[in-house]
Design an enzyme around this catalytic site. Structure first.
Site, PDB file in Angstrom:
ATOM      1  CD  GLU A  16       4.225   0.854   7.062  1.00  0.00           C
ATOM      2  OE1 GLU A  16       4.906   1.191   8.032  1.00  0.00           O
ATOM      3  OE2 GLU A  16       3.839   1.672   6.202  1.00  0.00           O
ATOM      4  CG  ASP A  62      -0.250   0.002   2.557  1.00  0.00           C
ATOM      5  OD1 ASP A  62       0.802  -0.648   2.677  1.00  0.00           O
ATOM      6  OD2 ASP A  62      -0.754   0.646   3.507  1.00  0.00           O
TER       7      ASP A  62
HETATM    8 ZN   LIG Z   1       6.605   2.307   4.174  1.00  0.00          ZN
END
Ligand SMILES: [Zn+2]
Length: 486
Positions: free
Chosen positions: A189, A122
């Site tokens: 994340e 992401d």
């Molecule tokens: Zn990162």
């Protein structure tokens, strides 16, 4: 009598200077002698175009409560499977937590503890209003003059793709690891990693997996940032700082502003904020920041080298210099940043409440409890309530003596022979924390080469990577697979 004291003082000074000079001049770098390894060539154009393709897929994480970009992740998964056919055929592939990927490359020797290489798929959004500041569109994946442009080229699609490129090349070459290698690619994340890395770690724990180490994003190769050191430095982060946001709420009686009390809720909050800014956490040079200075001292100009080589005497001086501000301050201190203040709605009404939001970044070894105690003591106001908004404790400090650190360092010296290697402290957060309970050590490093302006590109404008550097990164992972798995 005075003559005698004078003589003693002179002797003490001479001895001190002698000891300091000795410590300074005997502080030489004990770099292990590792020869550069010539890796087989890589098709730079092909690897660049695959990363560019990944950049065009908008796997954006916006917020914990926002919907996941599911269709985009599905597209990225398809791109990965079709781009790396040998990985797809040979490694076990599992989709975890909806959109994260776990690849298992079974080793031949089950007595060796596995190693897990990480990255996340992401990316953060482009800040509204800055779209036109990009030299090339943020999701264009444009390739121009040896550069790949766009979100994810630094953070962190590049490491996902570099790991996969390396594995594909190794499979084509017939490489079979002795040690099991895992590749774990999270999908969230940027919003905490609970569903991705969190679930992968839980799954591995359930299976009884005990990792030798994890290697994640974190620190990079920097040049021109450390005063007096000309060589590029590869920082392997041994730890990451913690994150804690507290909300301070002052409650007083409301009413009409024509008959105000001496202090309103806003006044109380203002006083609390000013007390906190005036009473910062004490600075201290502790591991891993101290390891960094100790490692780099031999490469520093004489003055700095003398101070660091004589920390037994000059530590307070060094710490107060480092603590003055900027990144060095963040390395030696749990930092305090007041980020939001709210209170009041009308110009003639006394607000009954006012709040301040304060973000702390905790040094390893400092706990939430320590921070709350400090804030309670410093604010010293029973009308102010302190509550935790969100956070995660600082990581533990991984070892430089461990096998993992040695293997990573050796691989850096083999594939990037021009750089110095040093331990470091990561000031931001990463997915590594999720694996702490199942990994003996956690390291955070990607051999991206950063100059003084490049840090601002991460989560910022004009994120991009040089193809030459991307190729180096792939070679690094490729060699690391041989060194750890071979
Ligand atoms: Zn990162």
């Amino acid at each position: 009598m005075f003559k005698k004291i004078g003589l003693i003082i002179v002797v003490v000074i001479v001895v001190l200077i002698g000891v300091m000079a000795f410590k300074t001049f005997t502080n030489t770098a004990d770099t292990p002698s590792v020869d550069a390894v010539e890796m087989p060539a890589i098709d730079a154009e092909a690897v660049a175009s695959r990363l560019a393709e990944a950049v065009r897929i908008q796997t954006i994480s916006t917020g914990v409560n926002d919907p996941t970009a599911s269709r985009e992740f599905d597209r990225l998964h398809l791109l990965i499977s079709s781009s790396f056919p040998l990985v797809h055929e040979t490694l076990k592939r599992e989709v975890v937590g909806g959109h994260s990927l776990l690849y298992s490359w079974e080793g031949s020797d089950s007595s060796l503890p596995p190693v897990l290489l990480m990255g996340h798929m992401d990316v953060v959004p482009v800040e509204p209003g800055t779209e036109d500041d990009w030299q090339e569109d943020a999701f264009s994946g444009a390739i121009k003059d040896g550069v790949i442009w766009g979100r994810g080229t630094l953070d962190d699609k590049l490491s996902v793709f570099a790991i996969l490129e390396a594995a594909e090349l190794q499979l084509a070459a017939g490489f079979k690891p002795k040690r099991t290698l895992y590749f774990a690619f999270g999908h969230d994340e940027e919003i905490g990693g609970e569903n991705g890395a969190g679930k992968i770690a839980a799954l591995l724990e359930e299976r009884g997996v005990k990792l030798a180490f994890t290697l994640d994003e974190g620190m990079v190769v920097v040049q021109g940032i450390m005063p007096g050191v000309e060589e590029p430095i590869a920082f392997i982060a041994l730890a990451e700082k913690g994150y804690l946001t507290l909300t301070l709420t002052a409650t007083t009686e409301g009413g009409h502003s024509s008959i105000p009390p001496k202090t309103t809720a806003i006044g109380k909050i203002a006083r609390a904020v000013s007390r906190l800014e005036e009473n910062r956490f004490p600075a201290a040079l502790i591991s891993p920041a101290s390891d960094m200075f100790d490692t780099l001292a031999p490469h520093m100009p004489l003055g700095l080298k003398a101070i660091i080589s004589n920390r037994w005497l000059l530590d307070p001086l060094l710490v107060s210099e480092l603590g003055k501000g900027g990144a060095t301050n963040a390395m030696v201190r749990t930092t305090t940043a007041v980020t939001i203040a709210e209170g009041g709605t009308k110009d003639n009404v006394l607000p009954s409440t006012a709040t301040a939001t304060i973000n702390f970044r905790l040094l390893p070894g400092t706990s939430f409890e320590d921070v709350i105690d400090h804030v309670t003591k410093v604010v010293d106001d029973p009308d102010i309530e302190i509550s935790v908004k969100q956070g995660n404790e600082p990581s533990r400090v991984s070892s430089t003596a461990g096998e993992g650190y040695q293997l990573i360092e050796k691989t850096i010296r083999e594939t990037l022979p021009d750089v110095l290697v040093s331990p470091g402290l990561m000031l931001a957060g990463s997915d590594s924390k999720h694996y702490e309970t199942i990994a003996e050590n956690s390291y955070r490093f990607i051999p991206m080469r950063f100059g003084p302006d490049d840090l601002a590109r991460v989560h910022g404008t004009n994120e991009r990577i040089y193809i030459d550097n991307y190729v180096e990164i792939i070679q690094f992972y490729r060699r690391l697979m041989e060194n750890t798995g071979g």
